[in-house]
Scaffold this motif. Sequence first.
Motif, PDB file in Angstrom:
ATOM      1  N   GLN A  46       0.836  -1.197   0.000  1.00  0.00           N
ATOM      2  CA  GLN A  46       0.000   0.000   0.000  1.00  0.00           C
ATOM      3  C   GLN A  46       0.876   1.254   0.000  1.00  0.00           C
ATOM      4  O   GLN A  46       1.987   1.267   0.532  1.00  0.00           O
ATOM      5  N   LEU A  47       0.343   2.320  -0.593  1.00  0.00           N
ATOM      6  CA  LEU A  47       1.127   3.530  -0.823  1.00  0.00           C
ATOM      7  C   LEU A  47       1.709   4.099   0.470  1.00  0.00           C
ATOM      8  O   LEU A  47       2.905   4.409   0.544  1.00  0.00           O
ATOM      9  N   GLU A  48       0.897   4.270   1.497  1.00  0.00           N
ATOM     10  CA  GLU A  48       1.382   4.873   2.742  1.00  0.00           C
ATOM     11  C   GLU A  48       2.508   4.032   3.352  1.00  0.00           C
ATOM     12  O   GLU A  48       3.502   4.575   3.864  1.00  0.00           O
ATOM     13  N   GLU A  49       2.382   2.718   3.252  1.00  0.00           N
ATOM     14  CA  GLU A  49       3.414   1.827   3.782  1.00  0.00           C
ATOM     15  C   GLU A  49       4.718   1.960   3.005  1.00  0.00           C
ATOM     16  O   GLU A  49       5.813   1.998   3.589  1.00  0.00           O
ATOM     17  N   ILE A  51       5.746   4.563   1.266  1.00  0.00           N
ATOM     18  CA  ILE A  51       6.347   5.862   1.590  1.00  0.00           C
ATOM     19  C   ILE A  51       7.051   5.804   2.939  1.00  0.00           C
ATOM     20  O   ILE A  51       8.186   6.285   3.092  1.00  0.00           O
ATOM     21  N   GLN A  52       6.394   5.217   3.929  1.00  0.00           N
ATOM     22  CA  GLN A  52       6.984   5.144   5.272  1.00  0.00           C
ATOM     23  C   GLN A  52       8.275   4.321   5.259  1.00  0.00           C
ATOM     24  O   GLN A  52       9.257   4.687   5.914  1.00  0.00           O
ATOM     25  N   ASP A  78      -6.581  10.398  -2.792  1.00  0.00           N
ATOM     26  CA  ASP A  78      -5.688   9.356  -2.280  1.00  0.00           C
ATOM     27  C   ASP A  78      -4.230   9.803  -2.337  1.00  0.00           C
ATOM     28  O   ASP A  78      -3.561   9.911  -1.302  1.00  0.00           O
ATOM     29  N   LEU A  82      -2.314  12.256   0.603  1.00  0.00           N
ATOM     30  CA  LEU A  82      -1.211  11.647   1.349  1.00  0.00           C
ATOM     31  C   LEU A  82       0.080  12.428   1.137  1.00  0.00           C
ATOM     32  O   LEU A  82       0.883  12.590   2.064  1.00  0.00           O
ATOM     33  N   TYR A  83       0.261  12.932  -0.075  1.00  0.00           N
ATOM     34  CA  TYR A  83       1.415  13.785  -0.389  1.00  0.00           C
ATOM     35  C   TYR A  83       1.430  15.015   0.522  1.00  0.00           C
ATOM     36  O   TYR A  83       2.469  15.362   1.121  1.00  0.00           O
ATOM     37  N   LYS A  85      -0.084  15.383   3.415  1.00  0.00           N
ATOM     38  CA  LYS A  85       0.125  14.927   4.788  1.00  0.00           C
ATOM     39  C   LYS A  85       1.605  14.653   5.062  1.00  0.00           C
ATOM     40  O   LYS A  85       2.151  15.064   6.101  1.00  0.00           O
ATOM     41  N   CYS A  86       2.254  13.997   4.116  1.00  0.00           N
ATOM     42  CA  CYS A  86       3.673  13.667   4.291  1.00  0.00           C
ATOM     43  C   CYS A  86       4.542  14.920   4.309  1.00  0.00           C
ATOM     44  O   CYS A  86       5.517  15.006   5.069  1.00  0.00           O
ATOM     45  N   THR A  89       4.196  16.284   7.769  1.00  0.00           N
ATOM     46  CA  THR A  89       4.724  15.407   8.818  1.00  0.00           C
ATOM     47  C   THR A  89       6.242  15.296   8.749  1.00  0.00           C
ATOM     48  O   THR A  89       6.916  15.198   9.794  1.00  0.00           O
TER      49      THR A  89
END
Length: 250
Positions: A46-49, A51-52, A78, A82-83, A85-86, A89
């Motif tokens: 998954q994308l968020e994973e 990126i992390q 989506d 997330l972009y 948010k990152c 953060t």
Amino acid sequence: MRKTILVVHGMRKGKLNETLLNFVNQTFEGEVTDYEVAFLESEVIQLEEVIQNAIDAGYKRIQLVPLLLFTASHYYEDIEALYDKCQQTYPNVHFILGKPLGTHPKMAEWVASQIATYSNEVNDETGIVVLAHGNARFDEPDVALRKICDKLSTPQMSCYPSMVYGELQFQKTLPPVAEKYNKLLVIPFFFYDGYLVNKTKRQIAALQLPNEIVYTEAINFHPILKEIVQVRIAECEEVPNVSDSIEPRT
């Protein structure tokens, strides 16, 4: 260190994800690009994973390249969400967001090549229809597809945009076109001839239009997509620190 993340829609079931991975791997065969693939619709990768994992590995520049045809809900809600948010953060990491594939001029060339391939089906009594997914809440796909059709239309041949969803949905746009011609050549502007394309063909048949309808193949991971992916990555590489590659909403 910089990482390129190729963001694809994917599916929760079936073999499409494997096909997408094969396409990506073939695209970068012989290349030295440091890349990963992330899915929007999948129980894994998954994308968020992804990126992390890149952040945890120490990457200071992460380039998100959407393997989508147009900007719409998946892009804005989506990927772009997330972009954003990152960016907030992780202010010490440079995030770059690329453009979708379908708005590149080479995709108009692909449509033109389909018309040429099916030239034996085209005459003065044939209407050319370019059929794409569309979106009920975002008009960017409509705008982009209209541009492609306007570019390819000539005094001798008109191209008409049509969508599965949204303002240009085929239930409204196809009947007026059908009244003008004896035959319709429909070009599916989709990545592959899959479930949605086949479902839409059945729905169009249910309209009982009085025309012969000929369908070309969909994009089906045509080699031109590989060229466009490379261009989108190169565009991201040209951004020094802050992403200015996001397409403005219209």
